[in-house]
Enzyme design. Structure first.
Site, PDB file in Angstrom:
ATOM      1  N   CYS A 118       7.888   3.931   5.733  1.00 18.57           N
ATOM      2  CA  CYS A 118       6.982   3.902   4.459  1.00 18.57           C
ATOM      3  C   CYS A 118       7.640   3.065   3.057  1.00 18.57           C
ATOM      4  O   CYS A 118       7.065   2.777   2.316  1.00 18.57           O
ATOM      5  CB  CYS A 118       6.130   5.125   4.165  1.00 18.57           C
ATOM      6  SG  CYS A 118       7.398   6.434   3.484  1.00 18.57           S
TER       7      CYS A 118
ATOM      8  N   CYS B 211       0.753  -1.167  -0.030  1.00 15.65           N
ATOM      9  CA  CYS B 211       0.230  -0.071   0.029  1.00 15.65           C
ATOM     10  C   CYS B 211       0.728   1.256   0.082  1.00 15.65           C
ATOM     11  O   CYS B 211       0.565   2.198  -0.897  1.00 15.65           O
ATOM     12  CB  CYS B 211      -0.826  -0.009   1.094  1.00 15.65           C
ATOM     13  SG  CYS B 211      -2.189   1.304   1.035  1.00 15.65           S
ATOM     14  N   CYS B 212       1.986   1.354   0.910  1.00 17.42           N
ATOM     15  CA  CYS B 212       2.681   2.278   1.060  1.00 17.42           C
ATOM     16  C   CYS B 212       3.465   2.594  -0.356  1.00 17.42           C
ATOM     17  O   CYS B 212       3.663   3.627  -0.998  1.00 17.42           O
ATOM     18  CB  CYS B 212       3.770   2.235   2.229  1.00 17.42           C
ATOM     19  SG  CYS B 212       3.116   2.563   3.733  1.00 17.42           S
TER      20      CYS B 212
ATOM     21  N   CYS C 210      -0.610   8.469   6.893  1.00 22.00           N
ATOM     22  CA  CYS C 210      -2.052   7.953   6.723  1.00 22.00           C
ATOM     23  C   CYS C 210      -3.114   7.773   7.787  1.00 22.00           C
ATOM     24  O   CYS C 210      -2.473   7.119   8.690  1.00 22.00           O
ATOM     25  CB  CYS C 210      -2.025   6.973   5.601  1.00 22.00           C
ATOM     26  SG  CYS C 210      -1.376   7.309   4.206  1.00 22.00           S
TER      27      CYS C 210
ATOM     28  N   CYS D 196      -3.275   3.979   9.418  1.00 22.46           N
ATOM     29  CA  CYS D 196      -2.312   3.489   9.766  1.00 22.46           C
ATOM     30  C   CYS D 196      -1.324   4.632  11.004  1.00 22.46           C
ATOM     31  O   CYS D 196      -0.051   3.926  11.229  1.00 22.46           O
ATOM     32  CB  CYS D 196      -1.099   3.339   8.585  1.00 22.46           C
ATOM     33  SG  CYS D 196      -1.830   2.213   7.410  1.00 22.46           S
TER      34      CYS D 196
END
Length: 236
Positions: free
Chosen positions: A232, A123-124, A206, A209
């Site tokens: 990240c 995702c990062c 984010c 997270c």
């Protein structure tokens, strides 16, 4: 004219990094910024997560009008977006909003919901690392606000580094600052700060997270809590 334009055309950027890293070891943040601005001119930018505007305030004193890249992941707190908008209004900089190739909805349709929980590294990469990599392609160097005291992986960094992944120079002017120095600088200069800092979020990423941190805990313990993840991927 920048220093690069007066030097031999075949000068290797990695040679510049090595000589500058040695020459600027122990230099003040403003000395590092002045060197970078003189060397790279308009081919250097600044990246910011909009946690605060300390580095933006510092750099804009030397190089007003500099491009400030903000990666809008689609998952940010409203306060972070508000800080970005305030920075654009207050400081003499050019804020550039960088977005991933897919919207959140498109990513979820392709990869399923809550990718941040199932595979935070992916995702990062999709929402931070890859978009920033694309945005940095037009520059020769970038200013980063990383500090040694943030994570164990940053303790051996240098104020000027070769960013091998992106083939460019990375400049870390506040690398040796402590949190106490950061707080003092921001207080003394009235620097914009993300309001989440005053609500238990010393390190802001984010929203899905990032969680609050209790007083006395590691400031970054609220990032990807319980996963063992500490970066990240942008600064690896």
């Amino acid at each position: 004219m920048t220093l690069l334009e007066t030097d031999r055309p075949t000068l290797d950027l990695e040679d510049i990094v090595e000589s500058a890293a040695t020459a600027l070891a122990g230099a003040s943040s403003l000395e590092v910024i002045r060197w970078a601005a003189a060397t790279f001119g308009d081919r250097i930018c600044l990246t910011s997560s909009m946690s605060d505007a300390a580095l933006i305030h510092l750099v804009s004193k030397v190089k007003p009008g500099i491009d400030v890249l903000f990666v809008d992941t689609g998952y940010h707190f409203a306060e972070t977006i508000g800080t970005r908008d305030a920075v654009e209004a207050v400081y003499p900089v050019n804020v550039i909003n960088v977005t991933p190739s897919r919207t959140v909805a498109e990513q979820e349709a392709a990869l399923g919901p809550r990718l941040n929980g199932r595979n935070p590294d992916l995702c990062c990469h999709l929402r931070k690392v890859e978009p920033l990599g694309r945005a940095l392609e037009g520059y020769m160097a970038w200013f980063s606000g990383i500090r040694r005291d943030e994570t164990a992986g940053r303790r051996d960094r240098r104020v000027v580094e070769w960013d091998r992944r992106r083939g460019m120079v990375k400049v870390n002017p506040i690398l040796d600052w402590t949190q106490e120095q950061m707080d003092g600088y921001m207080d003394d200069n009235g620097v914009l700060v993300n309001p989440l800092h005053y609500d238990g979020y010393p390190s802001i990423g984010c929203e899905p997270c990032t969680s609050r941190v209790a007083p006395g805990e590691d400031p970054r313990s609220g990032r990807w809590a319980g996963s063992g993840k500490t970066e990240c991927g942008i600064h690896l």
